[in-house]
Design a protein around this motif. Structure first.
Motif, PDB file in Angstrom:
ATOM      1  N   ALA A  22      33.413  79.792  19.740  1.00 47.28           N
ATOM      2  CA  ALA A  22      32.111  79.131  19.584  1.00 47.28           C
ATOM      3  C   ALA A  22      31.071  80.046  18.942  1.00 47.28           C
ATOM      4  CB  ALA A  22      31.606  78.647  20.942  1.00 47.28           C
ATOM      5  N   LEU A  23      31.427  81.302  18.697  1.00 46.13           N
ATOM      6  CA  LEU A  23      30.458  82.246  18.124  1.00 46.13           C
ATOM      7  C   LEU A  23      30.156  81.897  16.673  1.00 46.13           C
ATOM      8  CD1 LEU A  23      31.637  85.742  19.476  1.00 46.13           C
ATOM      9  CD2 LEU A  23      29.721  84.346  20.271  1.00 46.13           C
ATOM     10  N   ARG A  24      28.875  82.031  16.322  1.00 45.97           N
ATOM     11  CA  ARG A  24      28.454  81.786  14.942  1.00 45.97           C
ATOM     12  C   ARG A  24      27.780  82.998  14.321  1.00 45.97           C
ATOM     13  NH1 ARG A  24      23.040  80.763  15.670  1.00 45.97           N
ATOM     14  NH2 ARG A  24      22.444  80.125  17.780  1.00 45.97           N
ATOM     15  N   HIS A  25      27.511  84.043  15.115  1.00 45.76           N
ATOM     16  CA  HIS A  25      26.882  85.238  14.566  1.00 45.76           C
ATOM     17  C   HIS A  25      27.047  86.397  15.546  1.00 45.76           C
ATOM     18  CE1 HIS A  25      24.196  86.589  11.273  1.00 45.76           C
ATOM     19  NE2 HIS A  25      23.953  87.583  12.114  1.00 45.76           N
ATOM     20  N   VAL A  26      27.163  87.599  14.972  1.00 42.36           N
ATOM     21  CA  VAL A  26      27.253  88.827  15.767  1.00 42.36           C
ATOM     22  C   VAL A  26      26.129  89.762  15.343  1.00 42.36           C
ATOM     23  CG1 VAL A  26      28.667  90.826  16.396  1.00 42.36           C
ATOM     24  CG2 VAL A  26      29.761  88.600  15.964  1.00 42.36           C
ATOM     25  N   PHE A  27      25.465  90.356  16.325  1.00 45.14           N
ATOM     26  CA  PHE A  27      24.434  91.363  16.073  1.00 45.14           C
ATOM     27  C   PHE A  27      24.914  92.699  16.621  1.00 45.14           C
ATOM     28  CE2 PHE A  27      22.137  87.337  16.422  1.00 45.14           C
ATOM     29  CZ  PHE A  27      21.307  87.366  15.305  1.00 45.14           C
ATOM     30  N   PHE A  28      24.832  93.749  15.816  1.00 46.96           N
ATOM     31  CA  PHE A  28      25.130  95.112  16.250  1.00 46.96           C
ATOM     32  C   PHE A  28      23.800  95.840  16.391  1.00 46.96           C
ATOM     33  CE2 PHE A  28      28.943  93.863  13.798  1.00 46.96           C
ATOM     34  CZ  PHE A  28      29.922  94.048  14.770  1.00 46.96           C
ATOM     35  N   VAL A  29      23.492  96.304  17.607  1.00 50.26           N
ATOM     36  CA  VAL A  29      22.142  96.777  17.919  1.00 50.26           C
ATOM     37  C   VAL A  29      22.180  98.123  18.646  1.00 50.26           C
ATOM     38  CG1 VAL A  29      20.017  96.232  19.179  1.00 50.26           C
ATOM     39  CG2 VAL A  29      21.316  94.387  18.069  1.00 50.26           C
ATOM     40  N   PRO A  52      29.675  86.048  10.425  1.00 41.84           N
ATOM     41  CA  PRO A  52      28.567  86.808   9.836  1.00 41.84           C
ATOM     42  C   PRO A  52      27.960  87.742  10.877  1.00 41.84           C
ATOM     43  CG  PRO A  52      27.863  84.568  10.321  1.00 41.84           C
ATOM     44  CD  PRO A  52      29.341  84.617  10.597  1.00 41.84           C
ATOM     45  N   SER A  53      27.396  88.855  10.405  1.00 36.16           N
ATOM     46  CA  SER A  53      26.829  89.829  11.342  1.00 36.16           C
ATOM     47  C   SER A  53      25.672  90.576  10.709  1.00 36.16           C
ATOM     48  CB  SER A  53      27.904  90.829  11.789  1.00 36.16           C
ATOM     49  OG  SER A  53      28.392  91.571  10.686  1.00 36.16           O
ATOM     50  N   ASP A  54      24.876  91.202  11.566  1.00 41.40           N
ATOM     51  CA  ASP A  54      23.760  92.043  11.141  1.00 41.40           C
ATOM     52  C   ASP A  54      23.742  93.308  11.973  1.00 41.40           C
ATOM     53  OD1 ASP A  54      22.205  90.533   9.105  1.00 41.40           O
ATOM     54  OD2 ASP A  54      21.970  89.065  10.715  1.00 41.40           O
ATOM     55  N   VAL A  55      23.187  94.375  11.394  1.00 43.34           N
ATOM     56  CA  VAL A  55      22.954  95.626  12.110  1.00 43.34           C
ATOM     57  C   VAL A  55      21.455  95.803  12.260  1.00 43.34           C
ATOM     58  CG1 VAL A  55      23.194  98.132  12.054  1.00 43.34           C
ATOM     59  CG2 VAL A  55      25.058  96.689  11.209  1.00 43.34           C
ATOM     60  N   PHE A  56      21.000  96.063  13.497  1.00 45.31           N
ATOM     61  CA  PHE A  56      19.571  96.206  13.768  1.00 45.31           C
ATOM     62  C   PHE A  56      19.273  97.456  14.595  1.00 45.31           C
ATOM     63  CE2 PHE A  56      19.231  91.592  12.999  1.00 45.31           C
ATOM     64  CZ  PHE A  56      18.010  91.512  12.352  1.00 45.31           C
ATOM     65  N   ASN A  57      18.204  98.133  14.235  1.00 48.18           N
ATOM     66  CA  ASN A  57      17.586  99.075  15.167  1.00 48.18           C
ATOM     67  C   ASN A  57      17.111  98.266  16.364  1.00 48.18           C
ATOM     68  OD1 ASN A  57      14.591  99.875  16.035  1.00 48.18           O
ATOM     69  ND2 ASN A  57      15.758 101.752  15.704  1.00 48.18           N
ATOM     70  N   ALA A  58      17.294  98.775  17.579  1.00 43.95           N
ATOM     71  CA  ALA A  58      17.038  97.995  18.789  1.00 43.95           C
ATOM     72  C   ALA A  58      15.594  97.515  18.905  1.00 43.95           C
ATOM     73  CB  ALA A  58      17.420  98.810  20.023  1.00 43.95           C
ATOM     74  N   THR A  73      25.827  83.275  19.955  1.00 42.00           N
ATOM     75  CA  THR A  73      25.731  84.570  19.288  1.00 42.00           C
ATOM     76  C   THR A  73      26.141  85.668  20.267  1.00 42.00           C
ATOM     77  OG1 THR A  73      23.388  84.909  19.850  1.00 42.00           O
ATOM     78  CG2 THR A  73      23.878  83.790  17.780  1.00 42.00           C
ATOM     79  N   LEU A  74      26.647  86.758  19.713  1.00 39.49           N
ATOM     80  CA  LEU A  74      27.057  87.919  20.497  1.00 39.49           C
ATOM     81  C   LEU A  74      26.268  89.125  20.035  1.00 39.49           C
ATOM     82  CD1 LEU A  74      28.961  89.525  22.422  1.00 39.49           C
ATOM     83  CD2 LEU A  74      30.542  89.740  20.465  1.00 39.49           C
ATOM     84  N   VAL A  75      25.735  89.869  20.983  1.00 44.74           N
ATOM     85  CA  VAL A  75      25.007  91.094  20.682  1.00 44.74           C
ATOM     86  C   VAL A  75      25.784  92.269  21.264  1.00 44.74           C
ATOM     87  CG1 VAL A  75      22.827  92.346  20.872  1.00 44.74           C
ATOM     88  CG2 VAL A  75      22.820  89.845  20.735  1.00 44.74           C
ATOM     89  N   THR A 101      26.233  89.431  25.672  1.00 45.80           N
ATOM     90  CA  THR A 101      25.951  90.828  25.369  1.00 45.80           C
ATOM     91  C   THR A 101      27.053  91.740  25.890  1.00 45.80           C
ATOM     92  OG1 THR A 101      24.617  91.003  27.393  1.00 45.80           O
ATOM     93  CG2 THR A 101      23.441  90.530  25.341  1.00 45.80           C
ATOM     94  N   ILE A 102      27.393  92.728  25.079  1.00 56.85           N
ATOM     95  CA  ILE A 102      28.328  93.784  25.471  1.00 56.85           C
ATOM     96  C   ILE A 102      27.620  95.105  25.257  1.00 56.85           C
ATOM     97  CG2 ILE A 102      30.553  94.892  25.040  1.00 56.85           C
ATOM     98  CD1 ILE A 102      31.595  92.274  23.926  1.00 56.85           C
ATOM     99  N   GLY A 103      27.553  95.929  26.292  1.00 61.27           N
ATOM    100  CA  GLY A 103      26.880  97.222  26.198  1.00 61.27           C
ATOM    101  C   GLY A 103      27.856  98.373  26.307  1.00 61.27           C
TER     102      GLY A 103
END
Length: 334
Positions: A22-29, A52-58, A73-75, A101-103
């Motif tokens: 069901a995921l539609r986007h991943v964020f790497f933070v 699709p994914s993005d990389v973000f400063n937290a 979405t998954l972060v 979220t996965i930390g």
């Protein structure tokens, strides 16, 4: 589908609990050095999966508040100690928006570990001084997350060759240390006298260049630096190049290698060989690493081996690593 038995159990448990289909986007933070591993993670996901994914400063992740963040979405977040305030706040923000979220952290009971839905422990020798097996590093863990996502979302299942490669990675790093040792002896004293050293890479290895610039040269040795993408070099930064400027170029073996080769040619054309430290992953013995993942493990090899180099540089500079920092881990009011 089930993931290989040799996968990190917390990774397997997290991906089993998330509806990956069901995921539609991943964020790497993340922030700092932890942010650097997010770049190769996205590179791997781009090349093997369709998510699709993005990389973000937290901090910017929270301030920007992407509209697509929410259910579906998954972060994926990382903080070595798990105490990075911005990353912990980002985990809480993502959960409030309904994202999974996965930390990743060395301390699952840390603020980040408690803020994320799923805490995954990794090992880091840079804070403990205790050697680890590379399969237990943050790079290894995030690659398992990425390829687990690819497989469970209907993509090609390469989880077995991935984990086999990661289990063989420490031997590759040990051989790389021996291979690069003559370079350390040749360049350490000269580089120790510099007040500016640029780093350069592309593709999967750009994160390693970024981390070495901001978290090692600048943070640990107070040497001015900037991580330059190998192609962006030709869109402005090459104007600083002359026979006095020092560069560390990491030549990877992924699909962007030609970008690094072009940069190397220009560096030697207008620079001076004694100022250009080139680490070439193609020269290394990567026996045991599946050919499909050699480009992905190159940045971990670069990052790990460059720590040996910087300690030699630090000796010449008489600048203590880690404990010599002025602000990091010394102040809390910033």
């Amino acid at each position: 589908m089930s993931l290989p038995d040799r996968f990190h159990p917390a990774v397997s448990a997290a991906l089993a609990a998330i509806d990956v289909t069901a995921l539609r986007h991943v964020f790497f933070v993340a922030c700092g050095g932890s942010l650097s591993i997010m770049h190769p993670a996205k590179f791997m996901l781009d090349q093997h999966g369709t998510l699709p994914s993005d990389v973000f400063n937290a901090a910017e992740f929270v301030a920007r508040a992407p509209k697509r963040l929410g259910p579906g979405t998954l972060v994926v977040l990382c903080s070595m100690t798990g105490t990075t305030r911005e990353t912990t706040a980002a985990a809480r923000f993502a959960r409030e928006k309904g994202a999974a979220t996965i930390g990743l952290t060395v301390e699952p009971g840390s603020p980040l570990g408690n803020a994320a839905d799923h805490a995954v422990k990794f090992e880091a020798p840079y804070t403990t001084g205790v050697p680890i097996d590379a399969r237990d590093s943050n790079y290894s863990i995030i690659y398992q997350i990425v390829m687990g996502l690819v497989a469970r979302s209907g993509g090609e299942d390469l989880t077995e060759p991935l984990i086999a490669s990661l289990c063989n990675l420490q031997g590759v790093i040990d051989r790389a240390q021996e291979s690069f040792a003559p370079l350390w002896d040749r360049y350490a004293e000269h580089f120790a006298r510099q007040d500016v050293i640029y780093t350069m890479a592309s593709g999967a290895s750009y994160g390693a260049a970024y981390s070495f610039a901001i978290c090692v040269l600048m943070e640990m040795q107070w040497i001015n630096s900037q991580a330059i993408h190998s192609n962006e070099f030709f869109h402005g930064p090459f104007e600083v190049l002359d026979e006095t400027r020092c560069f560390v170029l990491m030549k990877g073996v992924d699909s962007t290698r030609a970008l690094d080769e072009r940069a190397e040619e220009f560096l030697h054309r207008f620079g001076k060989a004694e100022n250009i430290l080139v680490l070439d992953a193609q020269s290394l013995d990567m026996t045991g690493i599946d050919a499909r993942f050699r480009g992905n493990v190159a940045p971990l090899i670069f990052f790990d081996t460059l720590w040996r180099f910087i300690y030699k540089v630090a000796e010449f500079r008489q600048q203590v690593m880690l404990d010599g920092r002025r602000y990091m881990k010394k102040l809390s009011d910033y």
